[in-house]
Design a protein around this motif. Structure first.
Motif, PDB file in Angstrom:
ATOM      1  N   ASN A 182       0.851  -1.180   0.000  1.00 23.09           N
ATOM      2  CA  ASN A 182       0.000   0.000   0.000  1.00 23.09           C
ATOM      3  C   ASN A 182       0.898   1.244   0.000  1.00 23.09           C
ATOM      4  O   ASN A 182       1.664   1.457   0.945  1.00 23.09           O
ATOM      5  CB  ASN A 182      -0.896  -0.010   1.246  1.00 23.09           C
ATOM      6  CG  ASN A 182      -1.813   1.184   1.342  1.00 23.09           C
ATOM      7  OD1 ASN A 182      -1.605   2.221   0.708  1.00 23.09           O
ATOM      8  ND2 ASN A 182      -2.845   1.053   2.159  1.00 23.09           N
ATOM      9  N   PRO A 183       0.823   2.091  -1.037  1.00 20.55           N
ATOM     10  CA  PRO A 183       1.710   3.265  -1.101  1.00 20.55           C
ATOM     11  C   PRO A 183       1.474   4.284   0.012  1.00 20.55           C
ATOM     12  O   PRO A 183       2.316   5.154   0.240  1.00 20.55           O
ATOM     13  CB  PRO A 183       1.407   3.867  -2.480  1.00 20.55           C
ATOM     14  CG  PRO A 183       0.088   3.326  -2.870  1.00 20.55           C
ATOM     15  CD  PRO A 183      -0.074   2.002  -2.178  1.00 20.55           C
ATOM     16  N   ASN A 184       0.367   4.176   0.725  1.00 24.62           N
ATOM     17  CA  ASN A 184       0.089   5.095   1.837  1.00 24.62           C
ATOM     18  C   ASN A 184       0.718   4.637   3.156  1.00 24.62           C
ATOM     19  O   ASN A 184       0.676   5.372   4.137  1.00 24.62           O
ATOM     20  CB  ASN A 184      -1.419   5.268   2.026  1.00 24.62           C
ATOM     21  CG  ASN A 184      -2.056   5.904   0.812  1.00 24.62           C
ATOM     22  OD1 ASN A 184      -1.485   6.798   0.199  1.00 24.62           O
ATOM     23  ND2 ASN A 184      -3.220   5.427   0.440  1.00 24.62           N
ATOM     24  N   GLU A 185       1.252   3.436   3.186  1.00 25.92           N
ATOM     25  CA  GLU A 185       1.914   2.918   4.384  1.00 25.92           C
ATOM     26  C   GLU A 185       3.418   2.965   4.150  1.00 25.92           C
ATOM     27  O   GLU A 185       3.914   2.397   3.191  1.00 25.92           O
ATOM     28  CB  GLU A 185       1.465   1.481   4.675  1.00 25.92           C
ATOM     29  CG  GLU A 185       0.013   1.373   5.055  1.00 25.92           C
ATOM     30  CD  GLU A 185      -0.399  -0.055   5.398  1.00 25.92           C
ATOM     31  OE1 GLU A 185       0.477  -0.875   5.744  1.00 25.92           O
ATOM     32  OE2 GLU A 185      -1.599  -0.335   5.312  1.00 25.92           O
ATOM     33  N   HIS A 186       4.126   3.637   5.036  1.00 26.48           N
ATOM     34  CA  HIS A 186       5.561   3.868   4.836  1.00 26.48           C
ATOM     35  C   HIS A 186       6.406   3.185   5.891  1.00 26.48           C
ATOM     36  O   HIS A 186       7.294   3.784   6.479  1.00 26.48           O
ATOM     37  CB  HIS A 186       5.824   5.387   4.824  1.00 26.48           C
ATOM     38  CG  HIS A 186       5.029   6.103   3.797  1.00 26.48           C
ATOM     39  ND1 HIS A 186       5.301   6.034   2.452  1.00 26.48           N
ATOM     40  CD2 HIS A 186       3.923   6.877   3.911  1.00 26.48           C
ATOM     41  CE1 HIS A 186       4.416   6.742   1.783  1.00 26.48           C
ATOM     42  NE2 HIS A 186       3.562   7.266   2.635  1.00 26.48           N
ATOM     43  N   TRP A 187       6.141   1.925   6.137  1.00 31.30           N
ATOM     44  CA  TRP A 187       6.937   1.164   7.096  1.00 31.30           C
ATOM     45  C   TRP A 187       7.710   0.086   6.361  1.00 31.30           C
ATOM     46  O   TRP A 187       7.321  -0.343   5.279  1.00 31.30           O
ATOM     47  CB  TRP A 187       6.052   0.547   8.187  1.00 31.30           C
ATOM     48  CG  TRP A 187       4.961  -0.348   7.675  1.00 31.30           C
ATOM     49  CD1 TRP A 187       3.659   0.004   7.434  1.00 31.30           C
ATOM     50  CD2 TRP A 187       5.064  -1.718   7.323  1.00 31.30           C
ATOM     51  NE1 TRP A 187       2.951  -1.073   6.960  1.00 31.30           N
ATOM     52  CE2 TRP A 187       3.788  -2.145   6.883  1.00 31.30           C
ATOM     53  CE3 TRP A 187       6.108  -2.639   7.336  1.00 31.30           C
ATOM     54  CZ2 TRP A 187       3.531  -3.454   6.454  1.00 31.30           C
ATOM     55  CZ3 TRP A 187       5.852  -3.943   6.903  1.00 31.30           C
ATOM     56  CH2 TRP A 187       4.574  -4.333   6.470  1.00 31.30           C
ATOM     57  N   ARG A 188       8.814  -0.317   6.955  1.00 28.56           N
ATOM     58  CA  ARG A 188       9.613  -1.453   6.477  1.00 28.56           C
ATOM     59  C   ARG A 188      10.133  -2.177   7.694  1.00 28.56           C
ATOM     60  O   ARG A 188      10.409  -1.565   8.721  1.00 28.56           O
ATOM     61  CB  ARG A 188      10.832  -1.007   5.658  1.00 28.56           C
ATOM     62  CG  ARG A 188      10.533  -0.480   4.324  1.00 28.56           C
ATOM     63  CD  ARG A 188      11.766  -0.163   3.473  1.00 28.56           C
ATOM     64  NE  ARG A 188      12.970   0.144   4.225  1.00 28.56           N
ATOM     65  CZ  ARG A 188      14.196  -0.204   3.836  1.00 28.56           C
ATOM     66  NH1 ARG A 188      14.395  -0.879   2.740  1.00 28.56           N
ATOM     67  NH2 ARG A 188      15.253   0.130   4.560  1.00 28.56           N
ATOM     68  N   VAL A 189      10.290  -3.480   7.556  1.00 26.39           N
ATOM     69  CA  VAL A 189      10.795  -4.278   8.679  1.00 26.39           C
ATOM     70  C   VAL A 189      11.780  -5.315   8.141  1.00 26.39           C
ATOM     71  O   VAL A 189      11.582  -5.848   7.057  1.00 26.39           O
ATOM     72  CB  VAL A 189       9.629  -4.923   9.466  1.00 26.39           C
ATOM     73  CG1 VAL A 189       8.831  -5.861   8.600  1.00 26.39           C
ATOM     74  CG2 VAL A 189      10.104  -5.610  10.717  1.00 26.39           C
ATOM     75  N   ALA A 190      12.848  -5.544   8.895  1.00 27.55           N
ATOM     76  CA  ALA A 190      13.845  -6.543   8.519  1.00 27.55           C
ATOM     77  C   ALA A 190      13.870  -7.650   9.558  1.00 27.55           C
ATOM     78  O   ALA A 190      13.795  -7.401  10.764  1.00 27.55           O
ATOM     79  CB  ALA A 190      15.236  -5.915   8.412  1.00 27.55           C
ATOM     80  N   TRP A 191      13.936  -8.889   9.063  1.00 26.05           N
ATOM     81  CA  TRP A 191      13.945 -10.077   9.910  1.00 26.05           C
ATOM     82  C   TRP A 191      15.177 -10.912   9.563  1.00 26.05           C
ATOM     83  O   TRP A 191      15.622 -10.921   8.414  1.00 26.05           O
ATOM     84  CB  TRP A 191      12.697 -10.922   9.629  1.00 26.05           C
ATOM     85  CG  TRP A 191      11.403 -10.196   9.796  1.00 26.05           C
ATOM     86  CD1 TRP A 191      10.689  -9.557   8.822  1.00 26.05           C
ATOM     87  CD2 TRP A 191      10.654 -10.060  11.002  1.00 26.05           C
ATOM     88  NE1 TRP A 191       9.534  -9.030   9.366  1.00 26.05           N
ATOM     89  CE2 TRP A 191       9.498  -9.320  10.694  1.00 26.05           C
ATOM     90  CE3 TRP A 191      10.848 -10.486  12.314  1.00 26.05           C
ATOM     91  CZ2 TRP A 191       8.544  -8.999  11.646  1.00 26.05           C
ATOM     92  CZ3 TRP A 191       9.902 -10.167  13.264  1.00 26.05           C
ATOM     93  CH2 TRP A 191       8.752  -9.433  12.929  1.00 26.05           C
ATOM     94  N   GLU A 192      15.696 -11.632  10.565  1.00 26.00           N
ATOM     95  CA  GLU A 192      16.770 -12.615  10.344  1.00 26.00           C
ATOM     96  C   GLU A 192      16.390 -13.903  11.004  1.00 26.00           C
ATOM     97  O   GLU A 192      15.789 -13.906  12.099  1.00 26.00           O
ATOM     98  CB  GLU A 192      18.102 -12.130  10.942  1.00 26.00           C
ATOM     99  CG  GLU A 192      18.778 -11.078  10.122  1.00 26.00           C
ATOM    100  CD  GLU A 192      20.147 -10.691  10.666  1.00 26.00           C
ATOM    101  OE1 GLU A 192      20.570 -11.214  11.721  1.00 26.00           O
ATOM    102  OE2 GLU A 192      20.789  -9.829  10.042  1.00 26.00           O
ATOM    103  N   HIS A 193      16.750 -15.034  10.360  1.00 28.03           N
ATOM    104  CA  HIS A 193      16.480 -16.352  10.943  1.00 28.03           C
ATOM    105  C   HIS A 193      17.192 -16.468  12.293  1.00 28.03           C
ATOM    106  O   HIS A 193      18.296 -15.990  12.473  1.00 28.03           O
ATOM    107  CB  HIS A 193      16.997 -17.486  10.046  1.00 28.03           C
ATOM    108  CG  HIS A 193      15.979 -18.000   9.097  1.00 28.03           C
ATOM    109  ND1 HIS A 193      14.879 -18.721   9.476  1.00 28.03           N
ATOM    110  CD2 HIS A 193      15.906 -17.913   7.752  1.00 28.03           C
ATOM    111  CE1 HIS A 193      14.175 -19.052   8.422  1.00 28.03           C
ATOM    112  NE2 HIS A 193      14.773 -18.555   7.360  1.00 28.03           N
ATOM    113  N   TYR A 194      16.513 -17.134  13.244  1.00 30.87           N
ATOM    114  CA  TYR A 194      17.138 -17.440  14.526  1.00 30.87           C
ATOM    115  C   TYR A 194      18.231 -18.451  14.287  1.00 30.87           C
ATOM    116  O   TYR A 194      18.207 -19.230  13.396  1.00 30.87           O
ATOM    117  CB  TYR A 194      16.122 -18.031  15.511  1.00 30.87           C
ATOM    118  CG  TYR A 194      15.324 -16.970  16.220  1.00 30.87           C
ATOM    119  CD1 TYR A 194      15.853 -16.275  17.301  1.00 30.87           C
ATOM    120  CD2 TYR A 194      14.013 -16.684  15.823  1.00 30.87           C
ATOM    121  CE1 TYR A 194      15.106 -15.311  17.971  1.00 30.87           C
ATOM    122  CE2 TYR A 194      13.276 -15.722  16.491  1.00 30.87           C
ATOM    123  CZ  TYR A 194      13.816 -15.048  17.553  1.00 30.87           C
ATOM    124  OH  TYR A 194      13.085 -14.092  18.203  1.00 30.87           O
TER     125      TYR A 194
END
Length: 162
Positions: free
Chosen positions: A150-162
């Protein structure tokens, strides 16, 4: 007579070749897709989460969380914001309640679009239940980076495997 028999035999040979090539291609596509989906499977820890503040400036939220993908197409994601007042539109107001967000459901990966759709079956924010949330992903080194499509949502999240 030999000429009459050779036409159907030749046609049968080409049809068999085309079908086996097509079947091979389909199985290769499935194995590539299965290989990609295998990259998602497992438990991931939250590395960073970027979201806009009240003024719209993107910052990294103080948070921790876990993301789990199962082989049978289910996922679960709890995230805790260390400072519940932190967060803009994409943070607590939309996905979280009291500084905590949690949801679970099914997911489907679209390899060509580098996206997946999260079909929410349960969530702490009950208005999310039943929604389909499209997400864009990329693998960068050891990280899985996810953001809303959604172009109105400006979040990003990064994940790494345990």
């Amino acid at each position: 007579m030999k000429k009459l028999l050779s036409v159907p035999i030749t046609s049968l040979f080409f049809a068999t070749s085309i079908l086996s090539t097509s079947a091979l291609s389909d199985s290769q596509d499935r194995s590539v897709s299965a290989g990609l989906q295998d990259r998602f499977i497992g438990a991931w820890r939250l590395v960073w989460l970027e979201e806009p503040d009240a003024e719209g400036k993107v910052h990294r939220a103080e948070s921790s969380g876990m993301l789990v993908y199962t082989r049978d197409g289910h996922m679960s994601v709890p995230v805790m914001y260390r400072n519940p007042q932190t967060g803009g539109q994409a943070g607590p107001a939309q996905y979280a309640h009291g500084g905590y967000e949690a949801s679970f459901g099914r997911y489907a990966v679209d390899e060509r679009a580098h996206s997946f759709t999260f079909h929410v079956e349960g969530a702490i924010v009950r208005s999310l239940i039943g929604k389909e949330l499209p997400r864009v992903y990329e693998f960068s080194g050891k990280q899985l980076i996810v953001k809303s499509s959604n172009p109105n949502e400006h979040w990003r999240v990064a994940w790494e495997h345990y």
